[in-house]
Design a protein around this motif. Structure first.
Motif, PDB file in Angstrom:
ATOM      1  N   LEU A 135     -73.105  41.274  -1.670  1.00 40.20           N
ATOM      2  CA  LEU A 135     -71.850  40.703  -1.219  1.00 40.20           C
ATOM      3  C   LEU A 135     -70.787  40.888  -2.296  1.00 40.20           C
ATOM      4  O   LEU A 135     -71.030  40.620  -3.468  1.00 40.20           O
ATOM      5  CB  LEU A 135     -72.002  39.207  -0.918  1.00 40.20           C
ATOM      6  N   GLU A 136     -69.623  41.354  -1.879  1.00 35.96           N
ATOM      7  CA  GLU A 136     -68.504  41.523  -2.795  1.00 35.96           C
ATOM      8  C   GLU A 136     -67.353  40.629  -2.330  1.00 35.96           C
ATOM      9  O   GLU A 136     -67.039  40.573  -1.141  1.00 35.96           O
ATOM     10  CB  GLU A 136     -68.057  42.984  -2.811  1.00 35.96           C
ATOM     11  N   THR A 137     -66.745  39.914  -3.266  1.00 36.27           N
ATOM     12  CA  THR A 137     -65.638  39.022  -2.932  1.00 36.27           C
ATOM     13  C   THR A 137     -64.336  39.817  -2.887  1.00 36.27           C
ATOM     14  O   THR A 137     -63.965  40.467  -3.863  1.00 36.27           O
ATOM     15  CB  THR A 137     -65.524  37.883  -3.952  1.00 36.27           C
ATOM     16  N   ILE A 138     -63.667  39.775  -1.743  1.00 36.26           N
ATOM     17  CA  ILE A 138     -62.446  40.550  -1.537  1.00 36.26           C
ATOM     18  C   ILE A 138     -61.367  39.658  -0.936  1.00 36.26           C
ATOM     19  O   ILE A 138     -61.667  38.627  -0.334  1.00 36.26           O
ATOM     20  CB  ILE A 138     -62.695  41.747  -0.595  1.00 36.26           C
ATOM     21  N   PRO A 139     -60.088  40.029  -1.087  1.00 37.75           N
ATOM     22  CA  PRO A 139     -59.023  39.264  -0.427  1.00 37.75           C
ATOM     23  C   PRO A 139     -58.986  39.548   1.066  1.00 37.75           C
ATOM     24  O   PRO A 139     -59.182  40.689   1.494  1.00 37.75           O
ATOM     25  CB  PRO A 139     -57.744  39.758  -1.124  1.00 37.75           C
ATOM     26  N   VAL A 140     -58.738  38.506   1.849  1.00 40.51           N
ATOM     27  CA  VAL A 140     -58.601  38.637   3.311  1.00 40.51           C
ATOM     28  C   VAL A 140     -57.441  37.749   3.768  1.00 40.51           C
ATOM     29  O   VAL A 140     -57.142  36.733   3.131  1.00 40.51           O
ATOM     30  CB  VAL A 140     -59.895  38.222   4.048  1.00 40.51           C
ATOM     31  N   GLU A 158     -60.066  34.452  -0.212  1.00 42.66           N
ATOM     32  CA  GLU A 158     -61.155  35.331  -0.617  1.00 42.66           C
ATOM     33  C   GLU A 158     -62.366  35.104   0.285  1.00 42.66           C
ATOM     34  O   GLU A 158     -62.603  33.987   0.751  1.00 42.66           O
ATOM     35  CB  GLU A 158     -61.531  35.093  -2.077  1.00 42.66           C
ATOM     36  N   ALA A 159     -63.098  36.165   0.528  1.00 42.73           N
ATOM     37  CA  ALA A 159     -64.311  36.077   1.345  1.00 42.73           C
ATOM     38  C   ALA A 159     -65.354  37.035   0.785  1.00 42.73           C
ATOM     39  O   ALA A 159     -65.023  38.105   0.258  1.00 42.73           O
ATOM     40  CB  ALA A 159     -64.007  36.427   2.798  1.00 42.73           C
ATOM     41  N   ALA A 160     -66.613  36.630   0.867  1.00 38.32           N
ATOM     42  CA  ALA A 160     -67.721  37.500   0.459  1.00 38.32           C
ATOM     43  C   ALA A 160     -68.076  38.400   1.630  1.00 38.32           C
ATOM     44  O   ALA A 160     -68.314  37.928   2.744  1.00 38.32           O
ATOM     45  CB  ALA A 160     -68.917  36.659   0.028  1.00 38.32           C
ATOM     46  N   TRP A 161     -68.127  39.702   1.373  1.00 39.61           N
ATOM     47  CA  TRP A 161     -68.323  40.685   2.438  1.00 39.61           C
ATOM     48  C   TRP A 161     -69.424  41.657   2.023  1.00 39.61           C
ATOM     49  O   TRP A 161     -69.489  42.081   0.870  1.00 39.61           O
ATOM     50  CB  TRP A 161     -67.010  41.446   2.664  1.00 39.61           C
ATOM     51  N   ILE A 171     -58.991  47.025  -0.055  1.00 40.20           N
ATOM     52  CA  ILE A 171     -58.397  46.315  -1.187  1.00 40.20           C
ATOM     53  C   ILE A 171     -59.439  45.376  -1.780  1.00 40.20           C
ATOM     54  O   ILE A 171     -60.044  44.566  -1.077  1.00 40.20           O
ATOM     55  CB  ILE A 171     -57.155  45.515  -0.740  1.00 40.20           C
ATOM     56  N   ARG A 172     -59.638  45.467  -3.116  1.00 43.38           N
ATOM     57  CA  ARG A 172     -60.671  44.678  -3.777  1.00 43.38           C
ATOM     58  C   ARG A 172     -60.126  43.461  -4.524  1.00 43.38           C
ATOM     59  O   ARG A 172     -60.895  42.565  -4.861  1.00 43.38           O
ATOM     60  CB  ARG A 172     -61.416  45.570  -4.768  1.00 43.38           C
ATOM     61  N   SER A 173     -58.830  43.410  -4.816  1.00 47.61           N
ATOM     62  CA  SER A 173     -58.284  42.281  -5.555  1.00 47.61           C
ATOM     63  C   SER A 173     -56.853  42.007  -5.121  1.00 47.61           C
ATOM     64  O   SER A 173     -56.159  42.898  -4.612  1.00 47.61           O
ATOM     65  CB  SER A 173     -58.329  42.543  -7.065  1.00 47.61           C
ATOM     66  N   LEU A 174     -56.396  40.774  -5.346  1.00 52.02           N
ATOM     67  CA  LEU A 174     -55.031  40.393  -4.998  1.00 52.02           C
ATOM     68  C   LEU A 174     -54.005  41.184  -5.795  1.00 52.02           C
ATOM     69  O   LEU A 174     -52.888  41.422  -5.326  1.00 52.02           O
ATOM     70  CB  LEU A 174     -54.841  38.892  -5.229  1.00 52.02           C
ATOM     71  N   ASP A 175     -54.363  41.610  -7.003  1.00 56.34           N
ATOM     72  CA  ASP A 175     -53.427  42.378  -7.837  1.00 56.34           C
ATOM     73  C   ASP A 175     -53.003  43.675  -7.150  1.00 56.34           C
ATOM     74  O   ASP A 175     -51.896  44.168  -7.375  1.00 56.34           O
ATOM     75  CB  ASP A 175     -54.055  42.697  -9.188  1.00 56.34           C
ATOM     76  N   GLU A 176     -53.864  44.234  -6.318  1.00 53.57           N
ATOM     77  CA  GLU A 176     -53.550  45.487  -5.639  1.00 53.57           C
ATOM     78  C   GLU A 176     -52.504  45.311  -4.542  1.00 53.57           C
ATOM     79  O   GLU A 176     -51.977  46.301  -4.031  1.00 53.57           O
ATOM     80  CB  GLU A 176     -54.824  46.081  -5.031  1.00 53.57           C
TER      81      GLU A 176
END
Length: 264
Positions: A135-140, A158-161, A171-176
């Protein structure tokens, strides 16, 4: 492995096929059990080993995946497992594969053994099979978002996917998301692909703009209205309301076009 001194229905042997042992151990009471420092769980008489506790035992036996966490589903044995003995049992897990493979488009499987041991060293074991995903935590998006909205941080959580279900351009982070807006509608709670984003529009069709003419050190500013949407750094067309002529210049800031020179 020696036998546990238990009196079981039909006087079954302690090391049984999964289906038979699961039927004997199936219980109603399901209480989460804390994991001890040595990686074992103690199940007291009358209590059960539940899925969450066994998943935690398996997780502690695996190497941590880079940039994520394990999602584990127990396939075998059937749970919960009831302790019919008159004394506590120490439950441990031993995995056959030291490092399950990652990648692919579905969960990987890992095999091993679940061992139950009493204070005298008597014990039994069950075959253990688990499905694993990283599971990877990503912005949603926290809610459905309309096209054209600025990708402000407060619109996202954030959600684990499962990593195996994430495309390379997610997109992996809010900074992007900084400086971007939505090119199309986004549903709530779903991964965000780069194709759904674009540079934030600095001028918008039909809205007022400032038009700056620059020539050999001289600068003239007039008002106008934009004929199209454009982001900072892009060319944008506008109508000079003084002359009613169409002009094109470089968008240098929100609501501002520069014609000639290099712009600020």
């Amino acid at each position: 492995m020696s036998r546990l001194p238990w009196t079981w229905p039909s006087r079954l042997r302690m090391i049984l096929p999964h289906a038979a042992l699961a039927a004997v151990l199936a219980g109603i009471m399901v209480l989460p059990q804390p994991v001890c420092a040595d990686g074992s769980v103690v199940v007291t008489p009358g209590d059960s080993l539940d899925a969450a506790t066994l998943e935690d035992l398996v997780r502690r036996s695996l190497p941590g995946p880079e940039g994520g966490e394990w999602s584990i589903r127990i396939v075998q044995p059937g749970l919960p497992l009831f302790n019919p003995a008159a004394e506590p049992l120490s439950i441990t897990v031993a995995l056959d594969e030291a490092k399950p493979m990652e990648g692919g488009r579905g969960p990987e499987r890992v095999n091993g053994w679940l061992r139950a041991t009493d204070a005298r060293g008597h014990g039994a074991r069950l075959r253990l099979v688990a499905e694993l995903q990283v599971l990877e935590t990503i912005p949603v998006p926290l809610r459905p978002l309309a096209a054209g909205m600025v990708a402000a941080p407060e619109l996202f959580g954030e959600a684990a996917w499962p990593r195996s279900r994430l495309e390379d351009d997610v997109i992996r982070s809010l900074d992007e998301l900084a400086g971007l807006e939505l090119a199309r509608r986004l549903p709530a709670g779903r991964p965000i692909r780069r194709a759904a984003l674009r540079a934030a529009r600095a001028i918008h069709r039909g809205e007022p703009v400032r038009i700056v003419f620059v020539d050999r050190g001289l600068q003239l500013t007039v008002t106008g209205h934009a004929l199209e949407d454009a982001a900072v750094g892009e060319l944008g067309r506008a109508i000079n309301t003084t002359t009613n002529r169409q002009v094109q210049g470089r968008v240098v800031a929100p609501g501002e076009i520069v014609i000639g020179g290099s712009g600020p």
